[in-house]
Design a protein around this motif. Structure first.
Motif, PDB file in Angstrom:
ATOM      1  N   SER A  79       0.814  -1.219   0.000  1.00 23.23           N
ATOM      2  CA  SER A  79       0.000   0.000   0.000  1.00 23.23           C
ATOM      3  C   SER A  79       0.848   1.271   0.000  1.00 23.23           C
ATOM      4  CB  SER A  79      -0.915   0.014   1.231  1.00 23.23           C
ATOM      5  OG  SER A  79      -0.155   0.065   2.430  1.00 23.23           O
ATOM      6  N   HIS A  80       2.170   1.138   0.135  1.00 22.80           N
ATOM      7  CA  HIS A  80       3.034   2.307   0.300  1.00 22.80           C
ATOM      8  C   HIS A  80       2.933   3.288  -0.857  1.00 22.80           C
ATOM      9  CE1 HIS A  80       6.005   0.367   3.392  1.00 22.80           C
ATOM     10  NE2 HIS A  80       4.784   0.496   3.848  1.00 22.80           N
ATOM     11  N   ALA A  81       3.056   2.797  -2.090  1.00 22.41           N
ATOM     12  CA  ALA A  81       3.145   3.688  -3.251  1.00 22.41           C
ATOM     13  C   ALA A  81       1.895   4.554  -3.377  1.00 22.41           C
ATOM     14  CB  ALA A  81       3.374   2.873  -4.520  1.00 22.41           C
ATOM     15  N   ALA A  82       0.723   3.927  -3.301  1.00 14.74           N
ATOM     16  CA  ALA A  82      -0.517   4.679  -3.458  1.00 14.74           C
ATOM     17  C   ALA A  82      -0.708   5.695  -2.336  1.00 14.74           C
ATOM     18  CB  ALA A  82      -1.702   3.715  -3.514  1.00 14.74           C
ATOM     19  N   LEU A  83      -0.416   5.293  -1.107  1.00 14.25           N
ATOM     20  CA  LEU A  83      -0.579   6.208   0.027  1.00 14.25           C
ATOM     21  C   LEU A  83       0.401   7.373  -0.057  1.00 14.25           C
ATOM     22  CD1 LEU A  83      -1.074   3.669   2.967  1.00 14.25           C
ATOM     23  CD2 LEU A  83      -2.819   5.091   1.877  1.00 14.25           C
ATOM     24  N   VAL A 100      10.004   1.002   0.367  1.00 16.28           N
ATOM     25  CA  VAL A 100       9.153   2.152   0.065  1.00 16.28           C
ATOM     26  C   VAL A 100       8.116   1.811  -0.993  1.00 16.28           C
ATOM     27  CG1 VAL A 100      10.905   3.803   0.756  1.00 16.28           C
ATOM     28  CG2 VAL A 100      10.796   3.061  -1.614  1.00 16.28           C
ATOM     29  N   ALA A 101       8.387   0.801  -1.810  1.00 17.64           N
ATOM     30  CA  ALA A 101       7.437   0.341  -2.822  1.00 17.64           C
ATOM     31  C   ALA A 101       7.834  -1.076  -3.217  1.00 17.64           C
ATOM     32  CB  ALA A 101       7.432   1.280  -4.029  1.00 17.64           C
ATOM     33  N   ASP A 106       7.292   1.852  -9.268  1.00 24.29           N
ATOM     34  CA  ASP A 106       6.463   2.464  -8.228  1.00 24.29           C
ATOM     35  C   ASP A 106       7.254   3.491  -7.425  1.00 24.29           C
ATOM     36  OD1 ASP A 106       4.346   0.917  -8.995  1.00 24.29           O
ATOM     37  OD2 ASP A 106       4.484  -0.495  -7.327  1.00 24.29           O
ATOM     38  N   THR A 107       8.522   3.199  -7.170  1.00 25.75           N
ATOM     39  CA  THR A 107       9.375   4.142  -6.446  1.00 25.75           C
ATOM     40  C   THR A 107       9.574   5.414  -7.256  1.00 25.75           C
ATOM     41  OG1 THR A 107      10.529   2.256  -5.443  1.00 25.75           O
ATOM     42  CG2 THR A 107      11.567   4.408  -5.232  1.00 25.75           C
ATOM     43  N   GLN A 108       9.767   5.256  -8.557  1.00 26.32           N
ATOM     44  CA  GLN A 108       9.956   6.412  -9.430  1.00 26.32           C
ATOM     45  C   GLN A 108       8.722   7.310  -9.416  1.00 26.32           C
ATOM     46  OE1 GLN A 108      12.875   7.241 -11.483  1.00 26.32           O
ATOM     47  NE2 GLN A 108      11.696   9.117 -11.225  1.00 26.32           N
ATOM     48  N   ASN A 342      18.003   3.572  -6.233  1.00 27.70           N
ATOM     49  CA  ASN A 342      19.148   2.673  -6.396  1.00 27.70           C
ATOM     50  C   ASN A 342      18.984   1.384  -5.587  1.00 27.70           C
ATOM     51  OD1 ASN A 342      20.740   4.106  -8.265  1.00 27.70           O
ATOM     52  ND2 ASN A 342      21.518   5.456  -6.647  1.00 27.70           N
ATOM     53  N   VAL A 343      18.447   1.516  -4.378  1.00 23.79           N
ATOM     54  CA  VAL A 343      18.204   0.339  -3.554  1.00 23.79           C
ATOM     55  C   VAL A 343      17.171  -0.566  -4.219  1.00 23.79           C
ATOM     56  CG1 VAL A 343      17.204  -0.459  -1.375  1.00 23.79           C
ATOM     57  CG2 VAL A 343      18.880   1.389  -1.366  1.00 23.79           C
ATOM     58  N   MET A 344      16.072   0.027  -4.686  1.00 19.20           N
ATOM     59  CA  MET A 344      15.027  -0.777  -5.303  1.00 19.20           C
ATOM     60  C   MET A 344      15.484  -1.392  -6.611  1.00 19.20           C
ATOM     61  SD  MET A 344      12.178  -2.131  -4.877  1.00 19.20           S
ATOM     62  CE  MET A 344      11.677  -1.256  -3.397  1.00 19.20           C
TER      63      MET A 344
END
Length: 701
Positions: A79-83, A100-101, A106-108, A342-344
């Protein structure tokens, strides 16, 4: 724009991690926690009461109210990206827990929304906020280690849900979720120190089969490169010695960061001759270890345990985030959008090397279940065994569950997952339509008596009232033998043994369960609730944890301090026998109005149990014997500190008898369930050991 006004902050998601965030926010300059938002009213209300903030149950309502300038998003990762996008679009700064996503894409989108809105997005890579990591980073930057050649980054820490549940957690839904959950900790270190990582090889090992699901890897070995630095990531989730560390090797020296304990030890060369060189090297190590230990001990004592390594990691992360917001300066590169991307990317590239997951087991037929039994708490340790035993005896079962998938996919033609809030009596009554018997195995983990009365006792009474409205023929409640005073070796406990007139000096779990029984018995006596009470002993067997707190206080998988001397016989019982006993309570008319202690025949002491683990599994666990008077005295000091120094309301102080009860000194007479129910628990010690230890997969491999 610089401001001296504290940033008003809200937490989204009132789960376990939320308390860590709240405590760290209290000591973070420039931050003021004002609100919490959670879809669960009970969770939001309990958190709000504990931390003195306003509770919201709808994010749109909270954002529209304009009560906060920043949020911490602590909900499940999917749910992180949408929130985050919604909050950023509403003009609110976001700190998002890792991961985070679920992908780079999604992170971008989060990063782009932050740029578009002009608000700050921070990735919750908390371990990089540790003081020891800051010192390591400085040492690398100054060249104290020389030219860096390689790094090994480890997460060796048991993940008990892989073996004992709950299996409905997000991180167990798919094999890749384990890496998404834990990988950011490791990859963030490499990205911050050396730059983006290029994944060269992935090796998975120690698979474990989840109930009604496919295998999950419990070890991950990832070989990567960051620039010209060779990087190896190790993740091990079996019952292993805790080693969450990073070793960085350079041409001049090497450094080992223990990020679970916030220590940094350097190994340096010296110019002494061949005789004194090893001695000087070891003395240098001794001095560093002593210094790190003293610093940590002093910090813990002076802060009353508020500055543990884990707590400090959040404080470091939050300090960077709120400094950026107050000063109007760019966010520390450890936590910014570029680092998150970079992590993702590294995690995405690793996931791409995973084999395709096998197909999940399917039921034998496509028939739709016709449940006649409802199990509340059916996805827990006892609930899973009970549900399968009911199905094995020809019953279709309705399991109250938050999700629509669980540990019963292989028997989905006999098990129906049903979603209903335990505090919603109308929904519960609807869930009980067509149901003959209800099992209530649920429990709440509260920290104040007021919360227990609301979330455990109140909920239990509501469930029972719904059962009466639905006119079920049997209501079976699982209490606990922990409610008894088990401090007296010369007093044998039977079902006629009372709990005591005054339970205020007992631990919250024992007291709350006893109060639930009291209220249910009132309903039985006054309104005819068809009640049966089960009190299982120390339940062991396949699906149960190695680190069972009914036996002692654990320190990782390798050390335990037994409650008491460990020589008295413990009230063990096999999980399969508990499930059979619960089914018998539904089938036997004489059971109504009675309680049953489900405890096996006298079998083993705590010392016997750990000796058997050593013999059967080859694992010699360090066993210490706890002085219960010392436990009680130490707890008394903690109580005074919580009440007067930390001013925490609701602090309790269990009595000495309560502490002694944890040792289970009093023997049990289990003749009633045998005589009334025809219950026949395992009595052969060799068979018991085989089922409780040898075949129970306690270590995970």
């Amino acid at each position: 724009m610089m401001t001296n006004t504290p940033i008003k902050t809200a937490i989204i998601g009132a789960g376990y991690i939320a308390d860590w965030h709240a405590e760290a926010l209290k000591v973070t300059d420039g931050a003021q926690l004002v609100a919490v938002c959670d879809l669960s009213r009970s969770a939001a209300d309990a958190f709000a009461e504990a931390h003195g903030v306003v509770a919201y149950y709808d994010l749109d309502e909270m954002l529209a109210a304009g009560v906060c300038e920043a949020v911490h998003i602590l909900t499940p990762p999917n749910s992180h990206a949408a929130l985050a996008q919604k909050c950023l679009e509403a003009g609110v700064h976001c700190l998002v827990e890792k991961p985070v996503a679920l992908s780079v894409e999604d992170t971008q989108e989060i990063v782009q929304m932050a740029e578009k809105s002009g608000k700050t997005f921070a990735a919750g890579h908390n371990f990089m906020g540790l003081p020891s990591y800051g010192r390591l980073k400085d040492a690398v930057a100054k060249g104290d280690l020389g030219k860096i050649t390689s790094a090994e980054i480890n997460w060796h820490f048991p993940l008990a849900p892989l073996r004992s549940g709950p299996f409905g957690l997000w991180l167990l839904k798919e094999p890749k979720n384990l890496l998404l959950e834990l990988g950011p900790h490791l990859y963030a270190f490499a990205v911050d120190l050396f730059g983006p990582v290029e994944i060269e090889h992935l090796s998975l090992g120690k698979p474990i089969e989840l109930p009604a699901d496919t295998d999950r890897p419990q070890s991950w070995r990832v070989i990567a490169r960051a620039g010209d630095v060779d990087v190896t990531f190790h993740i091990s989730l079996v019952e292993t010695c805790d080693d969450r560390s990073m070793t960085v090797r350079g041409s001049t020296a090497s450094a080992r960061l223990d990020y679970a304990n916030d220590t940094l030890i350097m190994q340096r060369e010296n110019a002494s001759d061949i005789v004194l060189n090893p001695l000087r090297k070891q003395l240098d190590q001794v001095g560093q270890h002593l210094k790190e230990g003293l610093v940590n001990a002093t910090r813990q004592v002076t802060s009353l345990n508020r500055k543990s390594a884990y707590g400090l990691s959040f404080q470091g992360l939050f300090a960077a985030f709120y400094k950026s917001l107050q000063d109007g300066t760019p966010l520390d590169a450890r936590f910014d959008g570029a680092a998150a991307l970079n992590v993702m990317q590294g995690i995405d590239d690793t996931i791409a090397k995973m084999p395709k997951p096998a197909a999940k087991p399917k039921p034998k037929s496509r028939r739709k279940p016709k449940p006649s039994v409802l199990v509340i708490g059916g996805t827990g340790f006892i609930g899973r065994a009970l549900t399968r035993e009911l199905v094995a005896q020809g019953k279709d079962v309705r399991v109250l569950s938050r999700g629509q998938s669980g540990p019963f996919d292989d028997i989905a033609d006999h098990v129906e997952l049903y979603s209903a809030a335990l505090s919603d009596k109308a929904a519960l009554t609807q869930a009980m339509q067509g149901i003959e018997a209800v099992y209530h195995l649920g429990k709440s983990l509260d920290t104040t008596w007021e919360a227990c009365l609301q979330n455990d006792v109140g909920v239990t009474v509501g469930i029972a009232e719904a059962a009466m409205e639905a006119e079920v023929s049997r209501f079976i409640y699982t209490g606990t033998i922990a409610s008894y005073d088990m401090s007296k070796p010369d007093e044998t406990i039977t079902e006629h043994t009372g709990f005591g007139d005054d339970m205020t000096d007992r631990n919250l779990y024992a007291r709350s369960k006893a109060k639930c029984e009291e209220e249910l018995l009132k309903l039985h006596d006054s309104k005819g609730l068809p009640l049966v009470i089960a009190r299982p002993g120390i339940v062991v067997g396949e699906g149960g944890p190695l680190q069972h707190w009914g036996i002692g206080r654990w320190h990782g998988a390798g050390a335990v301090r037994i409650w008491g001397p460990g020589t008295n016989i413990l009230p063990f019982v096999l999980i399969d026998d508990v499930a059979k006993g619960l089914v018998l309570m539904m089938q036997n008319e004489e059971a109504v109005g009675k309680s049953f202690n489900l405890v096996a025949d006298p079998m083993m002491s705590a010392r016997d149990y750990f000796a058997a683990i050593h013999t059967e599994l080859g694992a010699k666990i360090k066993v210490s014997f706890g002085n219960l008077n010392a436990f009680w005295a130490a707890d008394a000091v903690k109580y005074l500190l919580k009440k007067h120094a930390l001013r925490r309301t609701g602090a309790i102080r269990p009595s000495l008898a309560d502490w002694k009860s944890r040792a289970h000194f009093s023997p049990f007479d289990n003749s009633l369930p045998k005589d009334v129910l025809g219950w026949a628990p395992e009595s052969n010690r060799a068979v018991f050991v085989r089922k409780a230890i040898t075949e129970a997969n306690l270590l995970g491999f």
